[in-house]
Motif scaffolding. Structure first.
Motif, PDB file in Angstrom:
ATOM      1  N   LEU A 149       0.827  -1.203   0.000  1.00 55.36           N
ATOM      2  CA  LEU A 149       0.000   0.000   0.000  1.00 55.36           C
ATOM      3  C   LEU A 149       0.863   1.256   0.000  1.00 55.36           C
ATOM      4  O   LEU A 149       0.560   2.236  -0.695  1.00 55.36           O
ATOM      5  CB  LEU A 149      -0.918  -0.008   1.220  1.00 55.36           C
ATOM      6  N   SER A 150       1.948   1.227   0.755  1.00 57.59           N
ATOM      7  CA  SER A 150       2.849   2.371   0.817  1.00 57.59           C
ATOM      8  C   SER A 150       3.487   2.664  -0.535  1.00 57.59           C
ATOM      9  O   SER A 150       3.757   3.829  -0.862  1.00 57.59           O
ATOM     10  CB  SER A 150       3.936   2.122   1.866  1.00 57.59           C
ATOM     11  N   ALA A 151       3.712   1.622  -1.327  1.00 52.02           N
ATOM     12  CA  ALA A 151       4.280   1.823  -2.667  1.00 52.02           C
ATOM     13  C   ALA A 151       3.278   2.493  -3.603  1.00 52.02           C
ATOM     14  O   ALA A 151       3.671   3.112  -4.596  1.00 52.02           O
ATOM     15  CB  ALA A 151       4.725   0.483  -3.243  1.00 52.02           C
ATOM     16  N   GLN A 152       1.976   2.378  -3.291  1.00 52.06           N
ATOM     17  CA  GLN A 152       0.941   2.962  -4.136  1.00 52.06           C
ATOM     18  C   GLN A 152       0.514   4.357  -3.691  1.00 52.06           C
ATOM     19  O   GLN A 152       0.033   5.153  -4.502  1.00 52.06           O
ATOM     20  CB  GLN A 152      -0.310   2.071  -4.129  1.00 52.06           C
ATOM     21  N   ILE A 153       0.664   4.640  -2.389  1.00 47.22           N
ATOM     22  CA  ILE A 153       0.111   5.868  -1.813  1.00 47.22           C
ATOM     23  C   ILE A 153       1.224   6.706  -1.184  1.00 47.22           C
ATOM     24  O   ILE A 153       1.895   6.239  -0.256  1.00 47.22           O
ATOM     25  CB  ILE A 153      -0.957   5.520  -0.752  1.00 47.22           C
ATOM     26  N   PRO A 154       1.439   7.913  -1.658  1.00 46.86           N
ATOM     27  CA  PRO A 154       2.520   8.762  -1.130  1.00 46.86           C
ATOM     28  C   PRO A 154       2.118   9.537   0.116  1.00 46.86           C
ATOM     29  O   PRO A 154       2.296  10.756   0.198  1.00 46.86           O
ATOM     30  CB  PRO A 154       2.802   9.691  -2.315  1.00 46.86           C
ATOM     31  N   GLU A 155       1.548   8.835   1.084  1.00 47.02           N
ATOM     32  CA  GLU A 155       1.112   9.471   2.325  1.00 47.02           C
ATOM     33  C   GLU A 155       1.489   8.575   3.504  1.00 47.02           C
ATOM     34  O   GLU A 155       1.912   7.428   3.327  1.00 47.02           O
ATOM     35  CB  GLU A 155      -0.414   9.685   2.324  1.00 47.02           C
ATOM     36  N   THR A 156       1.324   9.077   4.713  1.00 40.19           N
ATOM     37  CA  THR A 156       1.608   8.294   5.914  1.00 40.19           C
ATOM     38  C   THR A 156       0.502   7.269   6.142  1.00 40.19           C
ATOM     39  O   THR A 156      -0.682   7.582   6.053  1.00 40.19           O
ATOM     40  CB  THR A 156       1.708   9.218   7.137  1.00 40.19           C
ATOM     41  N   ILE A 157       0.905   6.048   6.427  1.00 38.22           N
ATOM     42  CA  ILE A 157      -0.036   4.944   6.660  1.00 38.22           C
ATOM     43  C   ILE A 157       0.135   4.448   8.093  1.00 38.22           C
ATOM     44  O   ILE A 157       1.264   4.243   8.555  1.00 38.22           O
ATOM     45  CB  ILE A 157       0.214   3.798   5.665  1.00 38.22           C
ATOM     46  N   HIS A 158      -0.983   4.276   8.788  1.00 38.79           N
ATOM     47  CA  HIS A 158      -0.960   3.785  10.163  1.00 38.79           C
ATOM     48  C   HIS A 158      -1.717   2.469  10.284  1.00 38.79           C
ATOM     49  O   HIS A 158      -2.748   2.286   9.639  1.00 38.79           O
ATOM     50  CB  HIS A 158      -1.620   4.789  11.116  1.00 38.79           C
ATOM     51  N   LEU A 159      -1.204   1.607  11.149  1.00 39.40           N
ATOM     52  CA  LEU A 159      -1.913   0.403  11.564  1.00 39.40           C
ATOM     53  C   LEU A 159      -2.073   0.491  13.071  1.00 39.40           C
ATOM     54  O   LEU A 159      -1.103   0.780  13.790  1.00 39.40           O
ATOM     55  CB  LEU A 159      -1.123  -0.853  11.191  1.00 39.40           C
ATOM     56  N   ALA A 160      -3.283   0.268  13.559  1.00 38.90           N
ATOM     57  CA  ALA A 160      -3.549   0.429  14.991  1.00 38.90           C
ATOM     58  C   ALA A 160      -4.501  -0.640  15.484  1.00 38.90           C
ATOM     59  O   ALA A 160      -5.231  -1.262  14.700  1.00 38.90           O
ATOM     60  CB  ALA A 160      -4.132   1.818  15.270  1.00 38.90           C
ATOM     61  N   VAL A 161      -4.501  -0.844  16.798  1.00 37.14           N
ATOM     62  CA  VAL A 161      -5.441  -1.746  17.452  1.00 37.14           C
ATOM     63  C   VAL A 161      -6.040  -1.002  18.648  1.00 37.14           C
ATOM     64  O   VAL A 161      -5.520   0.031  19.077  1.00 37.14           O
ATOM     65  CB  VAL A 161      -4.765  -3.051  17.930  1.00 37.14           C
ATOM     66  N   LEU A 162      -7.135  -1.530  19.188  1.00 38.00           N
ATOM     67  CA  LEU A 162      -7.684  -1.008  20.433  1.00 38.00           C
ATOM     68  C   LEU A 162      -7.005  -1.707  21.608  1.00 38.00           C
ATOM     69  O   LEU A 162      -6.941  -2.940  21.655  1.00 38.00           O
ATOM     70  CB  LEU A 162      -9.195  -1.246  20.512  1.00 38.00           C
ATOM     71  N   ASP A 163      -6.499  -0.930  22.526  1.00 35.45           N
ATOM     72  CA  ASP A 163      -5.862  -1.467  23.722  1.00 35.45           C
ATOM     73  C   ASP A 163      -6.434  -0.733  24.928  1.00 35.45           C
ATOM     74  O   ASP A 163      -6.221   0.463  25.079  1.00 35.45           O
ATOM     75  CB  ASP A 163      -4.344  -1.283  23.651  1.00 35.45           C
ATOM     76  N   ASN A 164      -7.179  -1.460  25.759  1.00 32.93           N
ATOM     77  CA  ASN A 164      -7.811  -0.851  26.934  1.00 32.93           C
ATOM     78  C   ASN A 164      -8.670   0.346  26.527  1.00 32.93           C
ATOM     79  O   ASN A 164      -8.688   1.385  27.183  1.00 32.93           O
ATOM     80  CB  ASN A 164      -6.748  -0.438  27.948  1.00 32.93           C
ATOM     81  N   ASN A 165      -9.359   0.181  25.396  1.00 36.32           N
ATOM     82  CA  ASN A 165     -10.304   1.174  24.859  1.00 36.32           C
ATOM     83  C   ASN A 165      -9.643   2.436  24.318  1.00 36.32           C
ATOM     84  O   ASN A 165     -10.319   3.436  24.059  1.00 36.32           O
ATOM     85  CB  ASN A 165     -11.357   1.550  25.914  1.00 36.32           C
ATOM     86  N   GLN A 166      -8.331   2.391  24.146  1.00 36.06           N
ATOM     87  CA  GLN A 166      -7.619   3.483  23.501  1.00 36.06           C
ATOM     88  C   GLN A 166      -6.914   2.934  22.258  1.00 36.06           C
ATOM     89  O   GLN A 166      -6.866   1.735  22.022  1.00 36.06           O
ATOM     90  CB  GLN A 166      -6.605   4.116  24.459  1.00 36.06           C
ATOM     91  N   VAL A 167      -6.362   3.834  21.467  1.00 40.26           N
ATOM     92  CA  VAL A 167      -5.678   3.428  20.241  1.00 40.26           C
ATOM     93  C   VAL A 167      -4.206   3.137  20.544  1.00 40.26           C
ATOM     94  O   VAL A 167      -3.517   3.959  21.160  1.00 40.26           O
ATOM     95  CB  VAL A 167      -5.773   4.541  19.179  1.00 40.26           C
ATOM     96  N   LEU A 168      -3.753   1.971  20.127  1.00 38.43           N
ATOM     97  CA  LEU A 168      -2.335   1.643  20.187  1.00 38.43           C
ATOM     98  C   LEU A 168      -1.828   1.525  18.752  1.00 38.43           C
ATOM     99  O   LEU A 168      -2.289   0.682  17.990  1.00 38.43           O
ATOM    100  CB  LEU A 168      -2.105   0.328  20.928  1.00 38.43           C
ATOM    101  N   TYR A 169      -0.917   2.394  18.373  1.00 35.01           N
ATOM    102  CA  TYR A 169      -0.328   2.347  17.033  1.00 35.01           C
ATOM    103  C   TYR A 169       0.726   1.247  17.002  1.00 35.01           C
ATOM    104  O   TYR A 169       1.648   1.223  17.829  1.00 35.01           O
ATOM    105  CB  TYR A 169       0.300   3.695  16.679  1.00 35.01           C
ATOM    106  N   VAL A 170       0.590   0.310  16.061  1.00 34.77           N
ATOM    107  CA  VAL A 170       1.496  -0.830  16.023  1.00 34.77           C
ATOM    108  C   VAL A 170       2.402  -0.841  14.804  1.00 34.77           C
ATOM    109  O   VAL A 170       3.393  -1.576  14.778  1.00 34.77           O
ATOM    110  CB  VAL A 170       0.719  -2.171  16.111  1.00 34.77           C
ATOM    111  N   ASP A 171       2.104  -0.038  13.794  1.00 35.37           N
ATOM    112  CA  ASP A 171       3.013   0.059  12.646  1.00 35.37           C
ATOM    113  C   ASP A 171       2.722   1.338  11.886  1.00 35.37           C
ATOM    114  O   ASP A 171       1.633   1.935  12.021  1.00 35.37           O
ATOM    115  CB  ASP A 171       2.874  -1.153  11.715  1.00 35.37           C
ATOM    116  N   LYS A 172       3.680   1.739  11.078  1.00 29.62           N
ATOM    117  CA  LYS A 172       3.569   3.015  10.382  1.00 29.62           C
ATOM    118  C   LYS A 172       4.471   2.987   9.154  1.00 29.62           C
ATOM    119  O   LYS A 172       5.557   2.413   9.193  1.00 29.62           O
ATOM    120  CB  LYS A 172       3.987   4.156  11.327  1.00 29.62           C
TER     121      LYS A 172
END
Length: 268
Positions: A105-128
């Motif tokens: 996806l990063s090779a197709q889109i020239p923008e910042t990409i985030h991957l996140a999960v819910l952790d204790n009802n908040q957002v935990l960013y796990v990759d970028k």
């Protein structure tokens, strides 16, 4: 270094029945501090006696879980914790499953990409993924963010069953970060209804001024959110309408790939 206010959750406060739980309370407090705390700051924040806190800190430093700065008399997370976290993420997390899809996806889109999960009802960013041209923003892997005013957070909240959603909403702080932040439950629920209708979430400068994003939930085989993916840019460069038109098709493919691979690899 100025004084800072440390806090721990009610769940953590109630779990002080063993040396392990006490050690975890200390690690949580150090990890969540805005800057490396001193002993007295930890003592004031934690329901531990002076002697108990001394013992815990001494042992955690000895085991490499914390680092003690002798000059500034502060504590920070040690490399052993970082190695454990990296191992967990690389072997058994959504980040490992999604890596190839994010790269594609990063090779197709020239923008910042985030991957996140819910952790204790908040957002935990796990990759970028960062493009050659990128802007400074809050998120980074391992960082915790609010769910109610981020694209990835609202994407995941929108896919929760009602009982879980009610619990998650109760856990939100509803602090105003910008003029566009949703600051109460009704505003958030109205927005979640719009997200379900259109199928994707926005961050329309709700967490940081000028920062915008489009986000999609990543669902398991039961239709529950196991994470979310977003593409983030700035109002100086583009608009949300343009991002949806340009990036949403590729994002949809990536999310489907990640979902299918997670079901196989993680059994979700």
């Amino acid at each position: 270094m100025g004084a800072q206010t440390l806090s721990i959750s009610e769940e953590t406060e109630q779990d002080l029945t063993s040396p392990i739980s006490k050690a975890l309370v200390v690690l949580d407090a150090v990890a969540l501090a805005e800057s490396p705390p001193r002993f007295v700051e930890l003592l004031n924040a934690l329901p531990l006696s002076r002697a108990t806190l001394h013992r815990q800190l001494r042992q955690l430093v000895k085991e490499g879980m914390l680092v003690h700065d002798e000059v500034h008399q502060t504590y920070s997370i040690g490399m052993r914790v970082l190695r454990l976290a990296h191992s967990a993420w690389s072997r058994a997390s959504l980040a490992s499953v999604a890596r190839d899809s994010l790269d594609h996806l990063s090779a197709q889109i020239p923008e910042t990409i985030h991957l996140a999960v819910l952790d204790n009802n908040q957002v935990l960013y796990v990759d970028k993924r960062l493009p050659p041209r990128s802007v400074s923003m809050f998120s980074s892997p391992g960082k915790i963010g609010p769910a109610y005013c981020t694209g990835v957070g609202k994407a995941m909240l929108s896919a929760l069953p009602e009982a879980r959603l009610a619990e998650a909403i109760r856990a939100q702080s509803f602090q105003r970060h910008t003029a566009k932040t949703f600051v109460n439950e009704k505003m958030l629920r109205d927005e979640l209804a719009r997200i379900r209708q259109r199928g994707h979430a926005f961050d329309d400068e709700e967490h940081e001024d000028t920062i915008i994003c489009v986000a999609l939930p990543i669902l398991n085989k039961r239709g529950e959110p196991i994470g979310a993916l977003s593409v983030t840019s700035t109002t100086y460069v583009t608009s949300l309408d343009k991002m949806v038109e340009t990036y949403l098709p590729a994002m949809t493919v990536a999310v489907q790939e990640i979902s299918e691979n997670a079901q196989i690899a993680l059994g979700v």
